[in-house]
Scaffold this motif. Structure first.
Motif, PDB file in Angstrom:
ATOM      1  N   GLN A  20       0.680  -1.318  -0.088  1.00  0.00           N
ATOM      2  CA  GLN A  20       0.205  -0.055   0.048  1.00  0.00           C
ATOM      3  C   GLN A  20       1.000   1.269   0.119  1.00  0.00           C
ATOM      4  O   GLN A  20       1.975   1.297   0.347  1.00  0.00           O
ATOM      5  CB  GLN A  20      -0.804  -0.006   1.188  1.00  0.00           C
ATOM      6  N   ASP A  24      -2.553   6.303  -1.410  1.00  0.00           N
ATOM      7  CA  ASP A  24      -3.998   5.675  -1.106  1.00  0.00           C
ATOM      8  C   ASP A  24      -4.437   6.168   0.177  1.00  0.00           C
ATOM      9  O   ASP A  24      -5.797   6.519   0.452  1.00  0.00           O
ATOM     10  CB  ASP A  24      -3.602   4.190  -1.173  1.00  0.00           C
ATOM     11  N   GLU A 333      -9.391  -4.385  -0.969  1.00  0.00           N
ATOM     12  CA  GLU A 333      -9.304  -3.726  -2.273  1.00  0.00           C
ATOM     13  C   GLU A 333      -8.972  -4.797  -3.442  1.00  0.00           C
ATOM     14  O   GLU A 333      -8.592  -5.961  -2.869  1.00  0.00           O
ATOM     15  CB  GLU A 333      -8.008  -2.626  -2.378  1.00  0.00           C
TER      16      GLU A 333
END
Length: 569
Positions: A20, A24, A333
């Motif tokens: 990640q 984001d 996700e």
């Protein structure tokens, strides 16, 4: 397991390229000005006023101001114009959405007590942020290629030819899948595998220690284009309770349940001349026309708590203070990417001029995330019986966003799910600095983002006992450090998504009208939102960070027409 170090200062990087990213985190944390028409007509400057169904989300003490029950609903027509500009070339894209901004109600109980005159309970739905955006653009003259960025990542990750090659057994079944390696070894970044399958990158030298080469060579030239569509939003469901003490101090407590959904489809394409493309005899100069399509989806639920006070020392003055906790999210996700390509070089099996990550299966991931907290100080003055002037000052520390463990995590190198004990290493030293799998991403958050200051000013003038006019202005400072916007550092992205956007300051100019008749009211507002950003097709090439990545200035202009209808009884 390989330990690879990028040559950049004061940063740490996780081994797994699909981790990640700080980008984001900000995407899920940024609020917007959404609410009732009265609230938006006064630019959201309601922290010291209250008595509005949207103000409960800003300062829950606003619920203590109510003296009557209320029900209301708000609709919003959102018209967006997105203009990109690069190297003197402009592109404009328009879109219109109809949104439900707010639905809610407040019930009030008169306690027949001079110390605690009343206590109120409210239930509201607020759309606190909208992710709807569509922007397109062109870069007439490139100075580098996304393929060279992929090559740079592959070199720094130590990717071998075997790491990205799909092997088949005698029956034609897949014996080794680089997207889901079953040998317990190194898992190559998905972009490296996709780039190899699409002839974007070419190995040179030893297959076990190759030097990966992108398509941009000494004599290469060309142009690029992008098309980005984002949808979704953040919805908050509030349960609030509040009251007042001696008609001087108003208090409130709010519990918010939040759901978030976000989708992005991002296309980046290049049209190159004299590109370096692999063929059976090595590499050759070729024309190269290709595009990469990235798809990304995220959804999550979370909760937050807000507390607030409003103090009225005299009838003409109100002071407000509120604190909103972070929103603690649980997020799932999915992502994938595909390419379409066409070359003039003699390449075998070019009948299949398309490649897709993971054989079309989505990459899946789950994690927890914490947004920044928010502190708001407010003041409002009542001048005569007709004029109200209100101001809010809000502080958010975006550098305190945090990722932490959640769900099953990422798919690990050994073909099983990670047990969250990976070591992380510093750029400047091979000494292990942390075993937290989110250490590098959270360090990036500190590097990229800073606190923002938001100022809101609103006014309302009662022309007649039934008719009011309103106006307001709001400014939100940029959350991004200057060194990040200057392009002087590498920016880490997640999944297969190389592109990112960096926001500058945001301004709102608002106006509105209100009309009351008996127990009913109707409010209207017009809101003009102006935000500038920079779009980056990818971060600078790790091998040549001095060469800027393709960048376009973005001007996002939103005009909103907001209508609220309600009843008080």
């Amino acid at each position: 397991m390989k330990k690879i170090y990028f040559l950049a200062a004061s940063m740490a990087v996780p081994f797994f390229a699909d981790a990640q990213s700080a980008i984001d985190g900000f995407r899920f944390s940024q609020p917007d000005m959404k609410g009732t028409a009265r609230y938006m007509g006064m630019a959201g400057a309601f922290g010291a006023l209250g008595g509005d169904l949207s103000s409960i989300s800003t300062n829950p003490a606003g619920i203590g101001v109510y003296r009557r029950n209320e029900l209301g609903i708000t609709m919003d027509v959102d018209m967006q114009t997105a203009t990109s500009e690069a190297q003197g070339l402009k592109n404009t894209q328009n879109q219109t959405k109809v949104l439900l901004n707010n639905v809610g109600g407040v019930a009030t109980w008169n306690l027949m007590n001079s110390v605690m005159p009343n206590i109120n309970i409210g239930f509201t739905y607020n759309r606190t942020a909208s992710f709807n955006a569509h922007y397109v653009g062109s870069i007439p003259s490139l100075s580098n290629s996304l393929t060279n960025y992929i090559a740079g990542v592959s070199n720094n990750e130590g990717v071998t030819v075997a790491d990205v090659t799909t092997l088949f057994d005698k029956s034609g079944n897949i014996a080794f899948d680089p997207y889901n390696p079953n040998d317990g070894g190194f898992a190559a970044p998905w972009l490296s595998i996709l780039g190899y399958n699409s002839y974007f990158i070419t190995p040179s030298g030893d297959d076990d220690q190759p030097n990966w080469i992108g398509q941009w060579g000494m004599n290469t030239s060309g142009s690029g284009a992008f098309d980005v569509l984002t949808t979704g939003g953040v919805n908050e469901y509030n349960i609030a309770v509040g009251g007042n003490i001696a008609n001087k101090v108003f208090w409130g407590l709010d519990f918010g349940i939040v759901d978030m959904n976000y989708s992005m489809t991002a296309i980046w394409g290049e049209n190159l001349q004299n590109a370096v493309v692999d063929n059976p005899e090595g590499t050759a100069n070729s024309s190269s026309m290709w595009k990469m399509t990235n798809s990304y989806n995220a959804s999550g639920t979370g909760y937050n708590i807000k507390v607030g006070l409003i103090y009225r020392p005299i009838q003409e003055l109100r002071l407000g203070l509120s604190f909103a906790s972070p929103t603690w999210y649980s997020i799932n996700e999915s992502y994938m990417a595909s390419t379409n390509f066409q070359y003039s070089a003699d390449i075998p099996d070019m009948s299949q001029n398309r490649s897709v990550t993971n054989n079309g299966e989505w990459g899946l991931n789950s994690y927890n995330f914490r947004t920044p907290w928010r502190l708001t100080a407010s003041a409002a003055g009542v001048i005569g019986r007709n004029l109200i002037v209100s101001a809010d000052f809000e502080w958010q520390k975006y550098n305190k966003m945090r990722f932490y463990n959640g769900g099953n995590g990422y798919y690990d190198y050994d073909g099983g799910f990670d047990d969250w004990d990976w070591p992380y290493y510093s750029y400047t030293s091979p000494v292990m600095v942390n075993t937290d799998p989110w250490y590098a991403t959270n360090a990036d958050i500190e590097e990229y983002y800073k606190s923002t200051m938001a100022f809101r000013l609103g006014a309302e003038y009662r022309v007649t006992p039934r008719f009011s006019v309103r106006a307001g202005y709001s400014h939100v400072s940029s959350p991004v450090h200057k060194k990040v916007k200057d392009g002087s550092m590498l920016i880490w992205t997640s999944g297969t998504m190389p592109n990112y956007r960096l926001d500058n300051s945001t301004d709102y100019i608002t106006c509105g009208l209100g009309y009351n008749f008996d127990h009913f009211y109707v409010d209207g507002a017009f809101v003009h939102k102006m935000q500038s950003s920079e779009y980056h097709a990818y971060t600078p090439d790790p091998a040549n960070p001095q060469i800027p990545s393709p960048t376009s200035k973005l001007n996002l202009s939103n005009n909103q027409i907001v209508l609220t209808a309600g009843v008080r009884f």
